[in-house]
Design an enzyme around this catalytic site. Structure first.
Site, short mmCIF file in Angstrom:
data_model
loop_
_atom_site.label_atom_id
_atom_site.label_comp_id
_atom_site.label_asym_id
_atom_site.label_seq_id
_atom_site.Cartn_x
_atom_site.Cartn_y
_atom_site.Cartn_z
N SER A 1 67.08 10.59 7.64
CA SER A 1 68.05 11.66 7.38
C SER A 1 67.66 13.04 7.91
CB SER A 1 68.36 11.78 5.89
OG SER A 1 67.29 12.36 5.19
N LYS B 1 65.68 17.73 2.38
CA LYS B 1 66.87 18.20 3.11
C LYS B 1 66.68 19.65 3.51
CE LYS B 1 69.06 14.35 2.15
NZ LYS B 1 68.98 13.28 3.07
#
Length: 175
Positions: free
Chosen positions: A41, A84
């Site tokens: 990701s 993230k």
């Protein structure tokens, strides 16, 4: 060596080992922690298997800033950690249209993403005490666009990813 001296030597070793253990736990709990990247990701910024140093101390003194890469506890299952990038902070409006991300009405310059973001996302304003996060591999990232993550409460943030230290040929600092 006399029994008394041997006893003192053992006592000194035990005290030294206990101090080292207590110090290690203190540093790991309050100062820094090591994490391993799992999954794609955050490509190309971070890749699967890289090891990171995460500063757990910094957000006690300042709020997360746009562009920083951080580790937080997954809201649906706080035993899991996610890595993230902060895209928006409290009060910011975020929108995705025509495969591009807009922050407060301005096209966001994102040289770090793997590819343009597929799809759209309606304009929303980040509430106080929260941040909006996305992976750099937008089309393969479970992030704030999804209901199970959503706006991330500040209290779920574990720390700021500051350095990749392994493998050795990947060493770098992060924004």
């Amino acid at each position: 060596m006399s029994t008394t001296k041997l006893g003192e030597e053992i006592k000194d070793w035990v005290i030294s080992i206990l101090i080292a253990i207590i110090l290690a736990f203190f540093i790991r709990y309050f100062i820094v922690e090591l994490y391993m990247v799992e999954g794609p990701s955050m490509r190309p910024t971070l890749v699967n298997g890289e090891r990171l140093v995460v500063n757990k101390f910094i957000y006690r003194f300042k709020a997360p800033e746009r562009g920083e890469v951080l580790v937080f506890r997954y809201p649906r299952d706080p035993s899991r950690d996610f890595i993230k990038r902060v895209i928006a902070i409290a009060g910011d409006t975020i929108e995705i249209k025509d495969s591009r991300v807009f922050l407060n009405g301005q096209l966001l310059n994102e040289p770090y993403i793997l590819e343009r973001t597929r799809g759209s996302y309606p304009a929303v304003t980040v509430p106080e005490g929260h941040i909006y996060v996305m992976g750099d591999n937008r089309n393969n990232s479970e992030d704030s666009r999804f209901q199970d993550v959503g706006f991330v409460p500040l209290e779920l943030i574990k720390g700021k990813a500051v350095t990749v230290f392994w493998p050795l040929d990947h060493i770098k600092t992060l924004p």
